[in-house]
Design an enzyme around this catalytic site. Structure first.
Site, PDB file in Angstrom:
ATOM      1  N   SER A 146      75.813  -8.571  51.047  1.00  0.00           N
ATOM      2  CA  SER A 146      75.621  -7.129  50.830  1.00  0.00           C
ATOM      3  C   SER A 146      76.985  -6.499  50.586  1.00  0.00           C
ATOM      4  O   SER A 146      78.012  -7.090  50.930  1.00  0.00           O
ATOM      5  CB  SER A 146      74.999  -6.525  52.098  1.00  0.00           C
ATOM      6  OG  SER A 146      75.108  -5.119  52.096  1.00  0.00           O
ATOM      7  N   TYR A 159      74.098  -4.332  61.250  1.00  0.00           N
ATOM      8  CA  TYR A 159      73.769  -4.925  59.936  1.00  0.00           C
ATOM      9  C   TYR A 159      75.056  -5.356  59.243  1.00  0.00           C
ATOM     10  O   TYR A 159      75.147  -6.458  58.677  1.00  0.00           O
ATOM     11  CB  TYR A 159      73.014  -3.889  59.103  1.00  0.00           C
ATOM     12  CG  TYR A 159      72.624  -4.340  57.701  1.00  0.00           C
ATOM     13  CD1 TYR A 159      71.441  -5.035  57.471  1.00  0.00           C
ATOM     14  CD2 TYR A 159      73.437  -4.051  56.600  1.00  0.00           C
ATOM     15  CE1 TYR A 159      71.078  -5.437  56.187  1.00  0.00           C
ATOM     16  CE2 TYR A 159      73.084  -4.447  55.316  1.00  0.00           C
ATOM     17  CZ  TYR A 159      71.903  -5.141  55.118  1.00  0.00           C
ATOM     18  OH  TYR A 159      71.550  -5.533  53.839  1.00  0.00           O
TER      19      TYR A 159
HETATM   20  P1  NDP Z   1      62.530  -6.163  51.942  1.00  0.00           P
HETATM   21  O1  NDP Z   1      62.387  -5.576  53.306  1.00  0.00           O
HETATM   22  O2  NDP Z   1      61.965  -5.418  50.789  1.00  0.00           O
HETATM   23  O3  NDP Z   1      61.949  -7.650  51.925  1.00  0.00           O
HETATM   24  C1  NDP Z   1      62.249  -8.540  52.956  1.00  0.00           C
HETATM   25  C2  NDP Z   1      61.492  -9.837  52.732  1.00  0.00           C
HETATM   26  O4  NDP Z   1      61.876 -10.759  53.761  1.00  0.00           O
HETATM   27  C3  NDP Z   1      59.985  -9.693  52.821  1.00  0.00           C
HETATM   28  O5  NDP Z   1      59.399 -10.558  51.858  1.00  0.00           O
HETATM   29  C4  NDP Z   1      59.659 -10.165  54.242  1.00  0.00           C
HETATM   30  O6  NDP Z   1      58.341 -10.684  54.284  1.00  0.00           O
HETATM   31  C5  NDP Z   1      60.715 -11.247  54.433  1.00  0.00           C
HETATM   32  N1  NDP Z   1      61.082 -11.513  55.818  1.00  0.00           N
HETATM   33  C6  NDP Z   1      61.575 -10.632  56.724  1.00  0.00           C
HETATM   34  N2  NDP Z   1      61.779 -11.232  57.904  1.00  0.00           N
HETATM   35  C7  NDP Z   1      61.406 -12.538  57.737  1.00  0.00           C
HETATM   36  C8  NDP Z   1      61.364 -13.662  58.600  1.00  0.00           C
HETATM   37  N3  NDP Z   1      61.755 -13.574  59.887  1.00  0.00           N
HETATM   38  N4  NDP Z   1      60.942 -14.847  58.100  1.00  0.00           N
HETATM   39  C9  NDP Z   1      60.545 -14.949  56.813  1.00  0.00           C
HETATM   40  N5  NDP Z   1      60.553 -13.910  55.951  1.00  0.00           N
HETATM   41  C10 NDP Z   1      60.976 -12.719  56.407  1.00  0.00           C
HETATM   42  O7  NDP Z   1      64.108  -6.373  51.743  1.00  0.00           O
HETATM   43  P2  NDP Z   1      65.032  -6.355  50.416  1.00  0.00           P
HETATM   44  O8  NDP Z   1      64.344  -7.011  49.304  1.00  0.00           O
HETATM   45  O9  NDP Z   1      65.584  -4.992  50.247  1.00  0.00           O
HETATM   46  O10 NDP Z   1      66.254  -7.242  50.927  1.00  0.00           O
HETATM   47  C11 NDP Z   1      66.324  -8.634  50.711  1.00  0.00           C
HETATM   48  C12 NDP Z   1      67.724  -9.101  51.111  1.00  0.00           C
HETATM   49  O11 NDP Z   1      68.705  -8.379  50.369  1.00  0.00           O
HETATM   50  C13 NDP Z   1      68.056  -8.847  52.590  1.00  0.00           C
HETATM   51  O12 NDP Z   1      68.841  -9.911  53.085  1.00  0.00           O
HETATM   52  C14 NDP Z   1      68.883  -7.579  52.550  1.00  0.00           C
HETATM   53  O13 NDP Z   1      69.742  -7.446  53.645  1.00  0.00           O
HETATM   54  C15 NDP Z   1      69.642  -7.790  51.249  1.00  0.00           C
HETATM   55  N6  NDP Z   1      70.169  -6.592  50.641  1.00  0.00           N
HETATM   56  C16 NDP Z   1      69.346  -5.589  50.202  1.00  0.00           C
HETATM   57  C17 NDP Z   1      69.870  -4.482  49.572  1.00  0.00           C
HETATM   58  C18 NDP Z   1      69.020  -3.405  49.013  1.00  0.00           C
HETATM   59  O14 NDP Z   1      69.587  -2.441  48.459  1.00  0.00           O
HETATM   60  N7  NDP Z   1      67.708  -3.457  49.112  1.00  0.00           N
HETATM   61  C19 NDP Z   1      71.320  -4.313  49.406  1.00  0.00           C
HETATM   62  C20 NDP Z   1      72.102  -5.425  49.907  1.00  0.00           C
HETATM   63  C21 NDP Z   1      71.537  -6.510  50.489  1.00  0.00           C
HETATM   64  P3  NDP Z   1      57.420 -10.671  55.644  1.00  0.00           P
HETATM   65  O15 NDP Z   1      57.744  -9.377  56.359  1.00  0.00           O
HETATM   66  O16 NDP Z   1      56.018 -10.734  55.139  1.00  0.00           O
HETATM   67  O17 NDP Z   1      57.830 -11.863  56.415  1.00  0.00           O
END
Ligand code: NDP
Length: 255
Positions: A146, A159
């Site tokens: 990030s 975070y």
């Molecule tokens: P979302 O919250 O939209 O999606 C998160 C995904 O991770 C979901 O598919 C969720 O599915 C899954 N997930 C969460 N916890 C678990 C777990 N314990 N085991 C398996 N799957 C899990 O997040 P984003 O798409 O925004 O973010 C994705 C990545 O990008 C993250 O690492 C975030 O920190 C990073 N990021 C995002 C940014 C942004 O602007 N959005 C910026 C910088 C980094 P389910 O809940 O069904 O398990």
């Protein structure tokens, strides 16, 4: 020669947390470059729906549900897939979470959950997959870091700590595993509209601040992360190791 540099035909890519948001876009993008994709998350129903949608678009899709915070479950799921379906050539450690609050009042259990979801997960799934990659002498690991790997912002100190750790664990993976033929790198996204950021998306003041703060002057679109992910998954990045590639509209380049 150039045409094969970014070709992922015949490769299988596991993307953790790919039922929505960035992970979903990356999985679809890797499929566009020729890979078979393996969707992961904790909710099987959500994953099956996603898989059906992507199959309807012509993608080759498998589903592997497990909780990335559970070391044994990750190991068992990866071993089961490798034994029963085939090798995982590309791993994108994308699953992650956010929790906002003033540091002085931050709940200890939320801090622990952030550590487990954002950084233990990278160790858990990374180790499970790398054991097989090392045996084959080849593999690509891409960790989703990030802009908070480099910069803090009010109310998200824990975070920020986890994402700094993701960038450094990436360097450690590269240091230990490059000699085995693996390339381990990270992508550091700026601000992208996903469910994780819903509170910010819904706040017009934040968008006004972001548009001013980001040299590109806008939010990113999740599809804009795909090029970096294909590069780090493909033969083109065969001597790139331990790098964190910022895809952030220039936000970390400027004050
Ligand atoms: P979302 O919250 O939209 O999606 C998160 C995904 O991770 C979901 O598919 C969720 O599915 C899954 N997930 C969460 N916890 C678990 C777990 N314990 N085991 C398996 N799957 C899990 O997040 P984003 O798409 O925004 O973010 C994705 C990545 O990008 C993250 O690492 C975030 O920190 C990073 N990021 C995002 C940014 C942004 O602007 N959005 C910026 C910088 C980094 P389910 O809940 O069904 O398990």
């Amino acid at each position: 020669m150039t045409s094969t540099l970014f070709d992922l035909s015949g490769r299988t890519a596991l993307v953790t947390g790919s039922s929505q948001g960035i992970g979903h876009a990356l999985a679809r993008g890797l499929s566009g470059a020729g890979a078979r994709i393996v969707l992961n998350g904790r909710n099987m129903t959500k994953l099956e729906t996603c898989a059906e949608e992507l199959r309807a678009e012509g993608c080759s899709v498998e589903v592997l549900a497990f909780d990335v915070t559970d070391h044994d479950a990750a190991r068992a799921a990866v071993d089961r897939f490798e034994d029963g379906v085939g090798p995982i050539d590309i791993l994108v450690n994308n699953a992650g979470m956010q929790h906002r609050g003033p540091l002085e009042d931050f709940p200890a259990d939320a801090f622990e959950r952030l550590l487990r979801t954002n950084i233990s997960s990278v160790f858990n799934v990374g180790q499970a997959v790398a054991r097989h990659m090392i045996a084959r002498g080849a593999g690509k690991i891409i960790n989703i870091a990030s802009v908070q790997s480099a910069l803090a912002r009010p109310s998200i100190a824990p975070y920020t700590a986890t994402k700094g750790a993701v960038a450094n664990l990436t360097k450690g993976m590269a240091t230990d595993w490059a000699r085995h033929g693996l390339q381990c790198n990270a992508i550091a996204p700026g601000y992208f509209k996903t469910p994780l950021n819903q509170a910010l998306v819904d706040d017009p003041e934040f968008t006004a601040w972001l548009e001013k703060r980001t040299p590109a002057g806008r939010w990113g679109n999740v599809e804009e992360l795909v090029g970096a992910c294909i590069f780090l998954s493909a033969p083109a990045s065969s001597f790139v190791n331990g790098h964190t590639l910022y895809v952030d509209g220039g936000i970390t380049a400027s004050l």
